[in-house]
Design a protein around this motif. Structure first.
Motif, PDB file in Angstrom:
ATOM      1  N   ARG A 147      64.671  13.851-108.149  1.00  0.00           N
ATOM      2  CA  ARG A 147      63.863  14.994-108.576  1.00  0.00           C
ATOM      3  C   ARG A 147      64.743  16.145-109.058  1.00  0.00           C
ATOM      4  NH1 ARG A 147      60.886  14.150-103.557  1.00  0.00           N
ATOM      5  NH2 ARG A 147      59.008  12.917-103.957  1.00  0.00           N
ATOM      6  N   VAL A 148      65.796  16.421-108.308  1.00  0.00           N
ATOM      7  CA  VAL A 148      66.711  17.493-108.710  1.00  0.00           C
ATOM      8  C   VAL A 148      67.346  17.164-110.051  1.00  0.00           C
ATOM      9  CG1 VAL A 148      68.856  18.670-108.122  1.00  0.00           C
ATOM     10  CG2 VAL A 148      67.149  18.226-106.342  1.00  0.00           C
ATOM     11  N   ARG A 149      67.785  15.924-110.209  1.00  0.00           N
ATOM     12  CA  ARG A 149      68.362  15.495-111.489  1.00  0.00           C
ATOM     13  C   ARG A 149      67.385  15.702-112.630  1.00  0.00           C
ATOM     14  NH1 ARG A 149      68.469   9.257-112.280  1.00  0.00           N
ATOM     15  NH2 ARG A 149      66.249   9.816-112.313  1.00  0.00           N
ATOM     16  N   ASP A 150      66.139  15.308-112.426  1.00  0.00           N
ATOM     17  CA  ASP A 150      65.148  15.412-113.495  1.00  0.00           C
ATOM     18  C   ASP A 150      64.882  16.865-113.872  1.00  0.00           C
ATOM     19  OD1 ASP A 150      65.007  12.682-113.490  1.00  0.00           O
ATOM     20  OD2 ASP A 150      63.112  12.570-112.387  1.00  0.00           O
ATOM     21  N   VAL A 151      64.804  17.744-112.873  1.00  0.00           N
ATOM     22  CA  VAL A 151      64.577  19.163-113.150  1.00  0.00           C
ATOM     23  C   VAL A 151      65.757  19.748-113.913  1.00  0.00           C
ATOM     24  CG1 VAL A 151      64.357  21.447-112.098  1.00  0.00           C
ATOM     25  CG2 VAL A 151      63.006  19.532-111.216  1.00  0.00           C
ATOM     26  N   VAL A 152      66.957  19.439-113.465  1.00  0.00           N
ATOM     27  CA  VAL A 152      68.151  19.962-114.130  1.00  0.00           C
ATOM     28  C   VAL A 152      68.234  19.461-115.566  1.00  0.00           C
ATOM     29  CG1 VAL A 152      70.673  19.920-114.136  1.00  0.00           C
ATOM     30  CG2 VAL A 152      69.447  20.294-111.995  1.00  0.00           C
TER      31      VAL A 152
END
Length: 202
Positions: free
Chosen positions: A27-32
């Motif tokens: 999720r963090v990767r996708d947001v970034v």
């Protein structure tokens, strides 16, 4: 595997190669990545060349949108373009020349960015970014999608017919679009070849 199942099969896009160890990390990767995509579109959109005979400027934003869609995939790519659209609508000066809002002749193209990123990302998930010829098709479809939204908006906003909008909003940009499409057809397959060779060596 049935023919229908094989047709629906999807493959990784370049952004999927950034490995994570957990669902939270994904999720963090996708947001970034979505935010980076929006920033890329914004920076590219500021690189413009105004033309005296049309209200639509030459911009690198189209190239950035198509590349973002292909590299990030349909969801992250369209989210990047969608975030760009929404932030501009609420007044953040992200659009070309620091514009915001919706009341200008090229706003329809920006709406088209979201759909184009979605379509290009979906095609990339079916490996259409792996060879020169398929990438040419992918980029051409994305460009046509943007025009499909931009030209009617230009016609309505300027109070002209579709033929005049086509002359103002498409014809002046065909050579530039051809250059962008060829650049994508060189860049994306070459990147995948590098990735494949690195995988073979590891």
């Amino acid at each position: 595997m049935s023919t229908a199942a094989a047709t629906r099969r999807t493959f990784p896009v370049l952004a999927d190669l950034i490995g994570v160890n957990s669902r939270q990390g994904a999720r963090v990767r996708d947001v970034v990545l979505t935010i980076i995509g929006t920033a890329f579109i914004t920076v590219a959109g500021y690189i413009t060349i105004p033309l005296p005979f049309t209200p639509v400027p030459i911009s690198l934003a189209t190239f950035a949108v198509l590349l973002t869609g292909a590299a990030l995939g349909p969801l992250r790519g369209s989210a990047s373009a969608g975030l760009y659209l929404v932030l501009g609508l609420v007044g953040v000066p992200l659009f070309a020349h620091g514009a915001s809002g919706w009341a200008f002749s090229s706003f329809g193209y920006i709406v088209g960015y979201v759909v184009a990123a979605l379509i290009v990302g979906a095609l990339a998930r079916r490996r259409s970014d792996r060879s020169v010829w398929s990438t040419l098709g992918l980029a051409a479809v994305g460009s046509l999608t943007i025009y499909a939204f931009g030209v009617p908006w230009l016609a309505a906003f300027a109070g002209i017919d579709l033929a005049a909008a086509f002359a103002l909003g498409v014809l002046p940009f065909l050579i530039g679009d051809a250059v962008k499409i060829v650049a994508m057809a060189g860049l994306l397959p070459a990147t995948w070849r590098i990735v494949d060779r690195a995988g073979e060596r590891s």
